[in-house]
Write a protein that holds these residues in place. Structure first.
Motif, PDB file in Angstrom:
ATOM      1  N   THR A  33       4.372  10.076   5.505  1.00 17.77           N
ATOM      2  CA  THR A  33       4.306   9.275   5.046  1.00 17.77           C
ATOM      3  C   THR A  33       3.792   9.958   3.305  1.00 17.77           C
ATOM      4  O   THR A  33       3.304  11.118   3.225  1.00 17.77           O
ATOM      5  N   SER A  34       4.645   9.284   2.268  1.00 22.11           N
ATOM      6  CA  SER A  34       3.543   9.411   1.343  1.00 22.11           C
ATOM      7  C   SER A  34       3.997   7.999   0.283  1.00 22.11           C
ATOM      8  O   SER A  34       5.012   7.086   0.419  1.00 22.11           O
ATOM      9  N   GLY A  35       2.956   8.045  -1.041  1.00 22.05           N
ATOM     10  CA  GLY A  35       2.800   7.504  -1.443  1.00 22.05           C
ATOM     11  C   GLY A  35       1.846   7.859  -2.982  1.00 22.05           C
ATOM     12  O   GLY A  35       2.122   8.163  -3.137  1.00 22.05           O
ATOM     13  N   CYS A  36       2.297   5.971  -4.135  1.00 17.47           N
ATOM     14  CA  CYS A  36       2.036   6.161  -5.609  1.00 17.47           C
ATOM     15  C   CYS A  36      -0.285   6.698  -5.044  1.00 17.47           C
ATOM     16  O   CYS A  36      -0.431   7.075  -6.353  1.00 17.47           O
ATOM     17  N   ALA A  37      -0.789   6.159  -4.307  1.00 22.37           N
ATOM     18  CA  ALA A  37      -2.082   6.039  -4.056  1.00 22.37           C
ATOM     19  C   ALA A  37      -2.876   6.186  -2.394  1.00 22.37           C
ATOM     20  O   ALA A  37      -1.937   6.467  -1.855  1.00 22.37           O
ATOM     21  N   ALA A  38      -3.927   7.054  -2.794  1.00 25.74           N
ATOM     22  CA  ALA A  38      -4.907   6.938  -1.503  1.00 25.74           C
ATOM     23  C   ALA A  38      -4.428   6.007  -0.835  1.00 25.74           C
ATOM     24  O   ALA A  38      -4.271   4.979  -1.067  1.00 25.74           O
ATOM     25  N   PRO A  39      -4.478   5.487   0.707  1.00 26.84           N
ATOM     26  CA  PRO A  39      -3.939   4.473   1.705  1.00 26.84           C
ATOM     27  C   PRO A  39      -5.131   3.086   1.314  1.00 26.84           C
ATOM     28  O   PRO A  39      -4.209   1.733   1.693  1.00 26.84           O
ATOM     29  N   LEU A  40      -6.223   3.261   1.167  1.00 30.77           N
ATOM     30  CA  LEU A  40      -6.578   2.256   0.866  1.00 30.77           C
ATOM     31  C   LEU A  40      -6.351   1.684  -0.240  1.00 30.77           C
ATOM     32  O   LEU A  40      -6.910   0.553  -0.677  1.00 30.77           O
ATOM     33  N   HIS A  41      -6.240   1.850  -1.213  1.00 32.00           N
ATOM     34  CA  HIS A  41      -5.186   1.498  -2.923  1.00 32.00           C
ATOM     35  C   HIS A  41      -3.511   0.789  -2.473  1.00 32.00           C
ATOM     36  O   HIS A  41      -2.910   0.166  -3.367  1.00 32.00           O
ATOM     37  N   LEU A  42      -3.084   0.994  -1.444  1.00 37.29           N
ATOM     38  CA  LEU A  42      -2.097   0.968  -1.006  1.00 37.29           C
ATOM     39  C   LEU A  42      -1.286  -0.696  -0.676  1.00 37.29           C
ATOM     40  O   LEU A  42      -2.781  -1.364   0.461  1.00 37.29           O
ATOM     41  N   HIS A  43      -0.366  -1.252  -1.366  1.00 34.05           N
ATOM     42  CA  HIS A  43      -0.626  -3.018  -1.605  1.00 34.05           C
ATOM     43  C   HIS A  43       0.180  -3.263   0.156  1.00 34.05           C
ATOM     44  O   HIS A  43       1.665  -2.958  -0.156  1.00 34.05           O
ATOM     45  N   LEU A  44      -0.571  -2.999   0.783  1.00 36.25           N
ATOM     46  CA  LEU A  44       0.588  -2.996   2.355  1.00 36.25           C
ATOM     47  C   LEU A  44       0.205  -3.998   2.771  1.00 36.25           C
ATOM     48  O   LEU A  44      -1.238  -4.318   2.943  1.00 36.25           O
ATOM     49  N   ARG A  45       0.457  -4.402   4.908  1.00 39.01           N
ATOM     50  CA  ARG A  45      -0.061  -5.171   5.348  1.00 39.01           C
ATOM     51  C   ARG A  45      -1.380  -4.177   6.196  1.00 39.01           C
ATOM     52  O   ARG A  45      -1.400  -2.725   6.127  1.00 39.01           O
ATOM     53  N   GLU A  46      -2.290  -4.895   6.349  1.00 43.45           N
ATOM     54  CA  GLU A  46      -3.495  -4.281   6.596  1.00 43.45           C
ATOM     55  C   GLU A  46      -3.807  -2.933   7.860  1.00 43.45           C
ATOM     56  O   GLU A  46      -3.892  -1.978   8.401  1.00 43.45           O
ATOM     57  N   ASP A  47      -2.470  -3.686   9.353  1.00 41.34           N
ATOM     58  CA  ASP A  47      -2.841  -2.380  10.498  1.00 41.34           C
ATOM     59  C   ASP A  47      -1.596  -1.388   9.832  1.00 41.34           C
ATOM     60  O   ASP A  47      -1.697  -0.582  10.185  1.00 41.34           O
ATOM     61  N   LEU A  48      -0.747  -1.521   8.722  1.00 42.89           N
ATOM     62  CA  LEU A  48      -0.042  -0.365   8.939  1.00 42.89           C
ATOM     63  C   LEU A  48      -1.384   0.662   7.413  1.00 42.89           C
ATOM     64  O   LEU A  48      -0.517   1.860   8.019  1.00 42.89           O
ATOM     65  N   ARG A  49      -1.179  -0.114   6.690  1.00 42.16           N
ATOM     66  CA  ARG A  49      -2.881   0.126   6.156  1.00 42.16           C
ATOM     67  C   ARG A  49      -3.823   1.389   7.192  1.00 42.16           C
ATOM     68  O   ARG A  49      -3.358   2.425   6.924  1.00 42.16           O
ATOM     69  N   THR A  50      -4.275   0.855   7.691  1.00 37.82           N
ATOM     70  CA  THR A  50      -5.009   1.056   9.012  1.00 37.82           C
ATOM     71  C   THR A  50      -4.245   2.868   9.463  1.00 37.82           C
ATOM     72  O   THR A  50      -4.594   3.585  10.081  1.00 37.82           O
ATOM     73  N   ARG A  51      -2.734   2.319  10.183  1.00 40.22           N
ATOM     74  CA  ARG A  51      -1.974   3.104  11.059  1.00 40.22           C
ATOM     75  C   ARG A  51      -2.256   4.508   9.791  1.00 40.22           C
ATOM     76  O   ARG A  51      -2.202   6.072  10.002  1.00 40.22           O
ATOM     77  N   ILE A  52      -1.780   4.146   8.350  1.00 43.79           N
ATOM     78  CA  ILE A  52      -1.370   5.442   7.223  1.00 43.79           C
ATOM     79  C   ILE A  52      -2.730   5.984   7.151  1.00 43.79           C
ATOM     80  O   ILE A  52      -2.721   7.787   7.413  1.00 43.79           O
ATOM     81  N   GLY A  53      -3.734   5.295   7.059  1.00 46.10           N
ATOM     82  CA  GLY A  53      -5.299   6.531   7.099  1.00 46.10           C
ATOM     83  C   GLY A  53      -5.830   6.956   8.029  1.00 46.10           C
ATOM     84  O   GLY A  53      -6.270   7.304   7.981  1.00 46.10           O
ATOM     85  N   GLN A  54      -4.970   6.807   9.042  1.00 40.08           N
ATOM     86  CA  GLN A  54      -5.491   7.675  10.291  1.00 40.08           C
ATOM     87  C   GLN A  54      -4.622   8.940  10.178  1.00 40.08           C
ATOM     88  O   GLN A  54      -4.766  10.081  11.324  1.00 40.08           O
TER      89      GLN A  54
END
Length: 226
Positions: free
Chosen positions: A124-145
């Motif tokens: 996956t890709s995004g414009c910022a590090a996972p901590l700063h993505l405006h997404l559901r918290e559970d999805l941010r956690t999965r991406i952050g792993q």
């Protein structure tokens, strides 16, 4: 890992082999390792500024997987709905996750949860590090792993080396002031720089004259007016 690759034409298809590694050698190595199916998939998340090459890397990893006989799919966030493709061994690439809608975020969260059983790899890709993505918290956690990499931009030294190498392959002579002017006044992403070089090559051949600052200014002005 090669720092400069051979086929860098502006119209070249996105491949891992024609991405200029520069400061991203570890990232490129991780993407090569992600191409084959693994018993325990290692997901990868890329972030960086627009024009840094995130889409190129996702598309090219999908291409590499497909060429290796692995099921693979690339999707932009805007094209993701309430369901996502799934298949044993699938490599699934989702670009610009910050643009996922509510249903699409749930779908990606479920894909992460089911990936291990299916031996699926998610890139996956995004414009910022996972901590700063405006997404559901559970999805941010999965991406952050995932393995997380910032796609680092090319330096001017990198750009100068690429332009010099590409000019040499075309038999062009680029004086230093030409390169410096292009970097100051032209679009600085690599695709645009190579497109300008192609235009300079064509204009030089058409007019049977060397590449000069006035010719470069004319090409840049034409590009800006398009």
């Amino acid at each position: 890992m090669k720092q400069l690759t051979l086929d860098l034409r502006a119209d070249a298809p996105p491949l891992l082999e024609n991405f200029v590694a520069a400061a991203n050698a570890d990232l490129l190595a991780a993407l090569y390792e992600a191409v084959p199916v693994a018993d325990v998939p290692q997901h990868i998340f890329l972030w960086g500024d627009a024009g840094s090459g995130r889409s190129h890397l996702l598309r090219s990893t999908v291409t590499a997987a497909a060429q290796a006989g692995r099921p693979a799919c690339y999707l932009q966030a805007a094209d993701v709905g309430a369901t996502l493709p799934e298949a044993p061994g699938l490599l699934l690439a989702i670009d610009d996750v910050e643009a996922l809608g509510p249903d699409a975020q749930i779908a990606l969260f479920r894909a992460f949860n089911g990936a291990r059983a299916q031996r699926m790899t998610l890139i996956t890709s995004g414009c910022a590090a996972p901590l700063h993505l405006h997404l559901r918290e559970d999805l941010r956690t999965r991406i952050g792993q995932s393995l997380i990499f910032e796609v680092k931009a090319l330096t001017d030294t990198d750009r100068e080396a690429i332009l010099a190498a590409q000019a040499a392959t075309r038999g062009l002579r680029l004086e230093p002031e030409i390169v410096q002017y292009l970097l100051r006044h032209g679009r600085r992403d690599l695709t645009s720089l190579l497109r300008t070089l192609d235009a300079l090559d064509a204009a030089s051949l058409e007019r049977k004259r060397a590449i000069t600052l006035p010719l470069l200014r004319e090409v840049l002005q034409r590009d800006l007016s398009c």
